[in-house]
Design a protein around this motif. Structure first.
Motif, PDB file in Angstrom:
ATOM      1  N   ASP A  43      40.859  42.732  49.005  1.00  0.00           N
ATOM      2  CA  ASP A  43      40.781  43.539  47.783  1.00  0.00           C
ATOM      3  C   ASP A  43      41.861  43.074  46.819  1.00  0.00           C
ATOM      4  O   ASP A  43      43.055  43.251  47.113  1.00  0.00           O
ATOM      5  CB  ASP A  43      40.968  45.015  48.119  1.00  0.00           C
ATOM      6  N   PRO A  44      41.552  42.437  45.706  1.00  0.00           N
ATOM      7  CA  PRO A  44      40.197  42.187  45.200  1.00  0.00           C
ATOM      8  C   PRO A  44      39.525  40.949  45.797  1.00  0.00           C
ATOM      9  O   PRO A  44      38.328  40.797  45.714  1.00  0.00           O
ATOM     10  CB  PRO A  44      40.439  41.980  43.706  1.00  0.00           C
ATOM     11  N   ASP A  45      40.326  40.057  46.427  1.00  0.00           N
ATOM     12  CA  ASP A  45      39.771  38.871  47.084  1.00  0.00           C
ATOM     13  C   ASP A  45      40.838  38.344  48.034  1.00  0.00           C
ATOM     14  O   ASP A  45      42.004  38.757  47.994  1.00  0.00           O
ATOM     15  CB  ASP A  45      39.367  37.802  46.057  1.00  0.00           C
ATOM     16  N   LEU A  46      40.456  37.435  48.910  1.00  0.00           N
ATOM     17  CA  LEU A  46      41.381  36.965  49.932  1.00  0.00           C
ATOM     18  C   LEU A  46      42.513  36.108  49.364  1.00  0.00           C
ATOM     19  O   LEU A  46      43.636  36.132  49.872  1.00  0.00           O
ATOM     20  CB  LEU A  46      40.622  36.195  51.015  1.00  0.00           C
ATOM     21  N   GLY A  47      42.234  35.362  48.315  1.00  0.00           N
ATOM     22  CA  GLY A  47      43.292  34.584  47.685  1.00  0.00           C
ATOM     23  C   GLY A  47      44.395  35.469  47.136  1.00  0.00           C
ATOM     24  O   GLY A  47      45.591  35.174  47.291  1.00  0.00           O
ATOM     25  N   THR A  48      43.998  36.562  46.503  1.00  0.00           N
ATOM     26  CA  THR A  48      44.987  37.499  45.967  1.00  0.00           C
ATOM     27  C   THR A  48      45.728  38.217  47.086  1.00  0.00           C
ATOM     28  O   THR A  48      46.906  38.555  46.939  1.00  0.00           O
ATOM     29  CB  THR A  48      44.298  38.521  45.041  1.00  0.00           C
ATOM     30  N   THR A  49      45.061  38.434  48.219  1.00  0.00           N
ATOM     31  CA  THR A  49      45.730  39.048  49.364  1.00  0.00           C
ATOM     32  C   THR A  49      46.943  38.220  49.781  1.00  0.00           C
ATOM     33  O   THR A  49      48.017  38.757  50.054  1.00  0.00           O
ATOM     34  CB  THR A  49      44.746  39.185  50.554  1.00  0.00           C
ATOM     35  N   VAL A  50      46.778  36.900  49.799  1.00  0.00           N
ATOM     36  CA  VAL A  50      47.905  36.013  50.137  1.00  0.00           C
ATOM     37  C   VAL A  50      49.041  36.209  49.143  1.00  0.00           C
ATOM     38  O   VAL A  50      50.209  36.371  49.527  1.00  0.00           O
ATOM     39  CB  VAL A  50      47.455  34.529  50.140  1.00  0.00           C
ATOM     40  N   GLU A  51      48.724  36.236  47.862  1.00  0.00           N
ATOM     41  CA  GLU A  51      49.742  36.381  46.820  1.00  0.00           C
ATOM     42  C   GLU A  51      50.413  37.754  46.882  1.00  0.00           C
ATOM     43  O   GLU A  51      51.623  37.877  46.655  1.00  0.00           O
ATOM     44  CB  GLU A  51      49.113  36.150  45.452  1.00  0.00           C
ATOM     45  N   LEU A  52      49.630  38.783  47.185  1.00  0.00           N
ATOM     46  CA  LEU A  52      50.188  40.136  47.268  1.00  0.00           C
ATOM     47  C   LEU A  52      51.209  40.244  48.399  1.00  0.00           C
ATOM     48  O   LEU A  52      52.285  40.823  48.220  1.00  0.00           O
ATOM     49  CB  LEU A  52      49.065  41.157  47.478  1.00  0.00           C
TER      50      LEU A  52
END
Length: 264
Positions: A27-36
């Motif tokens: 949420d919102p996507d797996l790429g952003t999960t890494v950054e979060l």
């Protein structure tokens, strides 16, 4: 001793409390999960929980339920989350914990699940729909891969608190109030009484979760425990953000505010 135990030992030596943050993977996507996750560590999170999206998250309130729905629209599977954790682990050193429902583990296969947790860099799991009495079914498998099954104890668990606390690994998840997760304006639990019997039962680190959403609440509760868990309030920041990059910034800013409140 895995990363969770090492983190609490490190914090205790510095006379500090743990800030444990939660987001829904994907949420919102797996790429952003890494950054979060990377940003939350940078801004002061000590342990990060990753919610595994599920169609029937019975312990979750509306904020995290909606996050589950958003993530599931991306057709995310546990294997995809394991791959994402591998990427996260290349960038961060904080302990990582899955929060997921027991059926997810059964469908994946317990042996394969805990093996993949170990290989990808997950340190613990929280399974809110698995009663303590049924935990023995997977205890041995998890311990074999040095994955902590983090148990929950509620204010109503007095009769079982001793057994639950003594069995706990990593840390004991102390539920602040009855009901599902979600932002709360106040807590009616008698924390003095709650922690008196929990502390008598075990010396394992204790963290309070369910409903903590403001720096004021963090300051009010930190004296009772070894860590504070903030979930829905962080997920809400993701939901309200206009873009993935905006979500990373907004979550990071909020985590820093919470860190400052814990350390004040």
């Amino acid at each position: 001793m895995n990363r969770i135990e090492e983190k609490f030992k490190e914090l205790k030596s510095k006379n500090k409390k743990a800030l444990i943050t939660f987001i829904t993977a994907g949420d919102p996507d797996l790429g952003t999960t890494v950054e979060l996750v990377e940003e939350m560590e940078r801004r002061g999170a000590d342990i990060v929980e990753l919610g595994v999206p599920y169609s029937d998250p019975v312990a979750e309130g509306p904020v995290i339920q909606k996050a589950n729905c958003r993530a599931l629209k991306n057709n995310i599977r546990i294997k995809d989350i394991m791959d994402t954790v591998r990427k996260i682990r290349e960038r961060v050193s904080v302990p990582l914990v899955y929060l997921l429902y027991f059926n997810c583990i059964l469908q994946y296969g317990p042996e394969r699940f805990f093996s993949d947790c170990r290989e990808s860099g997950v340190d613990g799991v929280i399974i809110p729909d698995l009663p303590y009495e049924e935990q023995a079914e997977i205890d041995g498998v998890a311990e074999g891969f040095d994955i902590s099954i983090i148990t929950l104890v509620a204010p109503t668990s007095k009769e079982r608190a001793d057994k639950i606390s003594k069995k706990a690994r990593g840390f004991l998840y102390c539920v602040s109030s009855l009901g599902v997760t979600g932002v709360r304006s106040e807590f009616k639990t008698d924390f003095e009484e709650f922690f008196k019997y929990i502390n008598n039962a075990s010396e394992i680190p204790k963290a309070i979760g369910f409903g903590i959403s403001t720096p004021e609440q963090v300051q009010a509760l930190k004296g009772y425990c070894d860590g504070l868990i903030v979930g829905s309030a962080i997920v809400k920041k993701v939901e309200e953000s206009s873009s993935p990059s905006d979500a990373v910034k907004n979550v990071g800013d909020f985590v820093e505010v919470l860190r400052n409140a814990i350390d004040a």
